[in-house]
Each structure stands twice: as C-alpha cells, then as structure tokens.
Design a protein around this motif. Sequence first.
Motif, mmCIF file in Angstrom:
data_model
loop_
_atom_site.group_PDB
_atom_site.id
_atom_site.type_symbol
_atom_site.label_atom_id
_atom_site.label_comp_id
_atom_site.label_asym_id
_atom_site.label_seq_id
_atom_site.Cartn_x
_atom_site.Cartn_y
_atom_site.Cartn_z
ATOM 1 N N LEU A 117 41.163 20.729 28.334
ATOM 2 C CA LEU A 117 41.924 21.880 28.580
ATOM 3 C C LEU A 117 41.317 23.112 28.089
ATOM 4 C CD1 LEU A 117 44.786 23.061 29.682
ATOM 5 C CD2 LEU A 117 45.498 22.596 27.066
ATOM 6 N N LEU A 118 40.692 23.217 27.011
ATOM 7 C CA LEU A 118 40.151 24.272 26.526
ATOM 8 C C LEU A 118 38.877 24.671 27.339
ATOM 9 C CD1 LEU A 118 40.234 23.456 22.812
ATOM 10 C CD2 LEU A 118 41.429 25.346 23.788
ATOM 11 N N ALA A 119 38.281 23.819 28.016
ATOM 12 C CA ALA A 119 37.037 24.251 28.706
ATOM 13 C C ALA A 119 37.517 25.014 29.827
ATOM 14 C CB ALA A 119 36.344 23.037 29.296
ATOM 15 N N ARG A 120 38.622 25.173 30.279
ATOM 16 C CA ARG A 120 38.969 26.216 31.451
ATOM 17 C C ARG A 120 39.366 27.350 31.110
ATOM 18 N NH1 ARG A 120 44.116 23.157 34.136
ATOM 19 N NH2 ARG A 120 43.559 25.082 35.481
ATOM 20 N N ILE A 121 39.477 27.610 29.748
ATOM 21 C CA ILE A 121 39.779 29.073 29.382
ATOM 22 C C ILE A 121 38.652 29.774 29.114
ATOM 23 C CG2 ILE A 121 41.353 30.195 27.537
ATOM 24 C CD1 ILE A 121 42.841 27.451 27.344
ATOM 25 N N PRO A 122 38.858 31.429 29.235
ATOM 26 C CA PRO A 122 37.767 32.243 28.920
ATOM 27 C C PRO A 122 38.006 32.442 27.485
ATOM 28 C CG PRO A 122 39.395 33.321 29.970
ATOM 29 C CD PRO A 122 39.817 31.972 29.991
ATOM 30 N N ASP A 123 36.959 33.028 26.654
ATOM 31 C CA ASP A 123 37.155 33.645 25.242
ATOM 32 C C ASP A 123 37.868 34.968 25.211
ATOM 33 O OD1 ASP A 123 36.397 33.976 22.582
ATOM 34 O OD2 ASP A 123 34.651 32.666 22.910
ATOM 35 N N THR A 124 38.031 35.579 24.175
ATOM 36 C CA THR A 124 38.729 36.647 24.174
ATOM 37 C C THR A 124 37.977 37.896 24.522
ATOM 38 O OG1 THR A 124 38.391 37.211 21.881
ATOM 39 C CG2 THR A 124 39.937 35.468 22.237
ATOM 40 N N ALA A 154 35.039 40.889 29.348
ATOM 41 C CA ALA A 154 35.993 41.574 28.581
ATOM 42 C C ALA A 154 37.168 42.055 29.415
ATOM 43 C CB ALA A 154 35.630 42.539 27.401
ATOM 44 N N ARG A 155 36.704 42.873 30.296
ATOM 45 C CA ARG A 155 37.549 43.587 31.178
ATOM 46 C C ARG A 155 38.279 42.618 32.050
ATOM 47 N NH1 ARG A 155 34.214 46.614 33.455
ATOM 48 N NH2 ARG A 155 34.557 48.478 32.169
ATOM 49 N N ARG A 156 37.625 41.373 32.545
ATOM 50 C CA ARG A 156 38.363 40.556 33.565
ATOM 51 C C ARG A 156 39.334 39.733 32.741
ATOM 52 N NH1 ARG A 156 32.989 39.606 35.649
ATOM 53 N NH2 ARG A 156 32.513 37.970 34.257
ATOM 54 N N THR A 157 39.004 39.600 31.464
ATOM 55 C CA THR A 157 40.104 38.523 30.515
ATOM 56 C C THR A 157 41.140 39.571 30.257
ATOM 57 O OG1 THR A 157 37.958 37.736 29.525
ATOM 58 C CG2 THR A 157 40.233 37.514 28.401
ATOM 59 N N LEU A 158 40.969 41.006 29.916
ATOM 60 C CA LEU A 158 42.024 41.588 29.576
ATOM 61 C C LEU A 158 43.126 41.678 31.005
ATOM 62 C CD1 LEU A 158 40.749 44.533 27.750
ATOM 63 C CD2 LEU A 158 42.581 42.893 26.995
ATOM 64 N N ARG A 159 42.729 41.862 32.141
ATOM 65 C CA ARG A 159 43.352 41.846 33.307
ATOM 66 C C ARG A 159 43.964 40.635 33.554
ATOM 67 N NH1 ARG A 159 38.797 45.425 36.656
ATOM 68 N NH2 ARG A 159 39.372 47.379 36.139
ATOM 69 N N ARG A 160 43.463 39.466 33.114
ATOM 70 C CA ARG A 160 44.221 38.270 33.401
ATOM 71 C C ARG A 160 45.176 37.993 32.479
ATOM 72 N NH1 ARG A 160 39.948 33.264 33.742
ATOM 73 N NH2 ARG A 160 42.227 32.239 34.158
ATOM 74 N N ILE A 161 45.116 38.333 31.268
ATOM 75 C CA ILE A 161 45.982 38.226 30.234
ATOM 76 C C ILE A 161 47.212 39.144 30.364
ATOM 77 C CG2 ILE A 161 46.374 38.826 27.695
ATOM 78 C CD1 ILE A 161 44.762 36.022 27.950
ATOM 79 N N GLU A 162 47.095 40.435 30.886
ATOM 80 C CA GLU A 162 48.128 41.421 31.160
ATOM 81 C C GLU A 162 47.631 41.986 32.117
ATOM 82 O OE1 GLU A 162 49.926 43.554 27.555
ATOM 83 O OE2 GLU A 162 47.958 43.105 26.600
ATOM 84 N N GLU A 191 44.114 37.422 19.592
ATOM 85 C CA GLU A 191 43.355 38.206 20.596
ATOM 86 C C GLU A 191 43.570 38.030 21.971
ATOM 87 O OE1 GLU A 191 39.590 38.814 17.291
ATOM 88 O OE2 GLU A 191 39.343 37.827 19.283
ATOM 89 N N SER A 192 44.180 36.811 22.149
ATOM 90 C CA SER A 192 44.511 36.763 23.653
ATOM 91 C C SER A 192 46.066 36.886 24.184
ATOM 92 C CB SER A 192 44.208 35.117 24.096
ATOM 93 O OG SER A 192 42.985 34.895 23.421
#
Length: 475
Positions: free
Chosen positions: A186-193, A206-214, A131-132
């Motif tokens: 390490l995991l504590a620094r990562i957002p969820d999906t 969700a929008r912020r995470t998508l923009r960071r992933i792609e 999902e990430s």
Amino acid sequence: MGRIGELRRSSPLALLVGVAAASVGVIYGYDLSNIAGALLFIERDFGLSAAQQEMVATATVIGEIGGALAGGWLANAIGRKRSMVAVALGYAVFAVAGAASTSVSTLTVARLLLGVTIGVSVVVAPVFVAESAPAGARGALLVTYGVATVIGIIVGYLAAYLLAGAGNWRAMLGLAAVPAVLVAMLLARIPDTARWYLLKGRVDEARRTLRRIEPGVDAQRELDEISRTLREESSGGVGVLREMLRRPYLRATLFVVTLGFFIQITGINAIVYYSPRLFEMMGFHGDFALLILPALVQVAALVAMLVSLAIIDRVGRRPILLSGIATMVAANALLVAVFAGGEVFGGAAAAVKFGGVLLFTVGYTFGFGSLVWVYAGESLPARMRSMGASAMLTSDLVANAVVAAVFLTMLTSLGGAGTFAVFGVLALASLAFVYRYAPETKGRQLEDIRHFWENGGRWPPEDLLEDIATAEAPA
C-alpha cells in the motif's frame, strides 16, 4: 462530527496517507498485545523466570529506542515514504524470525531487531501524516494512527485467545508478517511529502504532491511559504541538532522530550505488556479472563480514542490531554484504595480492580494515546520536525523500557497499592507539566507554530501574527 466531515472532504491522497500510516499503527499495536499473550506459552516452553519475561519484553523496547534515534535521520535521508516501506518489510522479516526462535537468546535477538523497525515507525509515521494532511483534518488524521494502534492491540489479544488452546505462540508472533507485507504494498503507491521533496530540491514533485493533497490550494504560495521557512531554519549553517538546542527552539525541544517521557513512565505499557500477569494477581484465571478481559479494556479505550478523534480539531489539544491525564490520576487513586483495602470491597474487589484498570486505560488513550502523535508531528518547524519527533519518541521509549524492565518486580516488591501509587504520583506530575507548558495548536498552519516558541512559549496576539504574515509574504 464536523471534523469527521473534514476527513470525508479530504482528497483521496490525503485519506490514503492516513490509511497507510494507520495500517502501520495496527502492526505496532498487534505486537504490543500479542507478545503479552505469547509470553504465557513461551514461559511454559522455555521455562522463563519473571526476570527473563521482563528481558524478552524489554528487548523490543531497547530496539525501539535505537530505531527512534535513527528514525529522524533516516526520514530526512531517504524520505518519509521509503522509511515506512522499509519498516513494514523489516517487521515482516523479524516477526517470522521471532516465530522460528529455538531459544530464549534467539527470541530476544529477533525481538530486539523487530523493535528497531517499530522505533523507526513511531518517529516517521506522525511526521509523514502531519506533512501530508490538510490543516483542518491534520489532528484527526494523526489521531487515526493512535486509533489503529488500539485496534491492533485488540486484534493481538483476540489472536492470542484463538490460538491459546493449542498454545501456539509461534503462530501468534508470525501472523504479523502478513499485514506487514500488505502495508508495504500500500505504501509503495503513495508519494513522499511536499516538504521532503523541497528539502531535496525536487520542486516539481513537491508541487504535484501539494495539488493532489489539497486540490483547491494555491500550490505556489504554499511552496513559497515552506521554502521560506526552510531557508530561515537552515541559515547560518547551523546543524539541526544544534538548532534544536538553542533558543528559541530549546524550549520546544525540552517540551517534546519531557512530554514523551511522561507518556510512558506513567505506566500504560505495563498494563499492555503484562495484562495476563496483572489480571492473575487481581484474582482472574483461565485463557478467557487473561486474554479477553484485556481485549475488552482496549475496546473501551478504542471508543475513548474515537471520541478524541471526533472532537480534537474542534475542542483543541489541551482540554483533551488534561482531561485524559486527570482520569488516569483518578484511576490510580481507585486502584491504590482497592489494593490497599480490598477487604472493604469484599467480593467486588476483583471487579473494582478491573474497573480501575479500564478507567486508567480509557484516560490514557483519550489523552496521551491520542495526542502523542499530534504533538510529535506538530511541535517543531519542518527542518527539525523529524529530528524532534525522533527525540520525543526516544524519550518515550526510554521510559517504556524502564517500565517494561521493572513492572513485574515492582508488583512483587511493592504490591498493587505501592505500584499504582508510584504511577499516580507520576500522572500528577505530568498533569502539572502539560497544564503549564503544552501549546494549543488547533487550526494552526504547521509553518505558524514556530511563532509560539519564538514568543517565549506564548502565542503572539492575532494582530501581531497578521503583521508577521504580511511582512513575510512574497512581494
């Protein structure tokens, strides 16, 4: 090498997710092999019989089954990221508890609880990565988890060898707590999906995470597509489990459950858990032979998995899986021949047996070992994905428990030839199953894979898919 390039071009967050999930795989792999080495010395301290050794090994797998059953629910309830943080911290606690055990019963309980954390991880990690990850690098990032698991197995054997002189099995088990704590940090620094955030109605996150992933993606369009899919899947108030057990997704559920069972019932963890015992039976002796030779087998397996990583998103899932299983079938045939007619091979019999085990392990890691995480993460739509992964990995672990519980007994009662003949028949059955039912998901968006199951287990023609996409696009 094109897909390695895809990995390099992935966003820093996508790479960080892959590294974090892979780190959990290292911990899992370390446990698989270090208990194999530790059992050599636990047996001496506690006077374990073969049945008690099987009990200690099987306790972990039984715990894994419980963790896998709960993993899908937990991932939906508290999130993929928080579940993995809990896994890492729980692993550290129970690794130390196992190292401090004073009896077979306390060791068995510690191993059981440690197994629960592993069971959650093998469900949540592939979902988290799937999902990430960007579609072009998803397969490679999922295989990275399997690569890390093999690295962990190698490290576990090496640690057992380095501590073998002192017979310090407590250090072998307890050392795993150190990387587990580091992984949690390490995991504590990562957002969820993004998909989980949408499941919980947290659209901005969700929008912020998508923009960071792609960074170059049309985030709103992706959010609309994911939201539409989630609405479809939740329509009518049908529960996720009921949805998985009715058409069209019943076929997908049966596929992942059966695939999960075949992945373990064909025998790989019999070799990992009991390598020292198996190599002893093959004629090898001494700490180096019993702990370093299994590590060398895993080095070859790591090479095979790296090849799979490099080509999976170019060659596809099915060719890799089928060729890996075919290699397992050939290895089983070789092992049956050398165990049944060892006199024909003369002084080379032990070397041929070693070659058969190596070939079997290479075939497994190239195919099943790489693809288990891919199919667990890709096979079902978003709302059912964590539950589907949970069902697949539960089936996988049930088969693992069966193998762990009976392998030493099988070797004693059936001998090497009979044991590997059984595994050979099971490998042939898995080859036929994969050839008939496994979908090719290379390059498909996660939201599009549902069309394979909705079309009766066949991909619709491309022009029909385009028409579907046009009809479903927001006005």
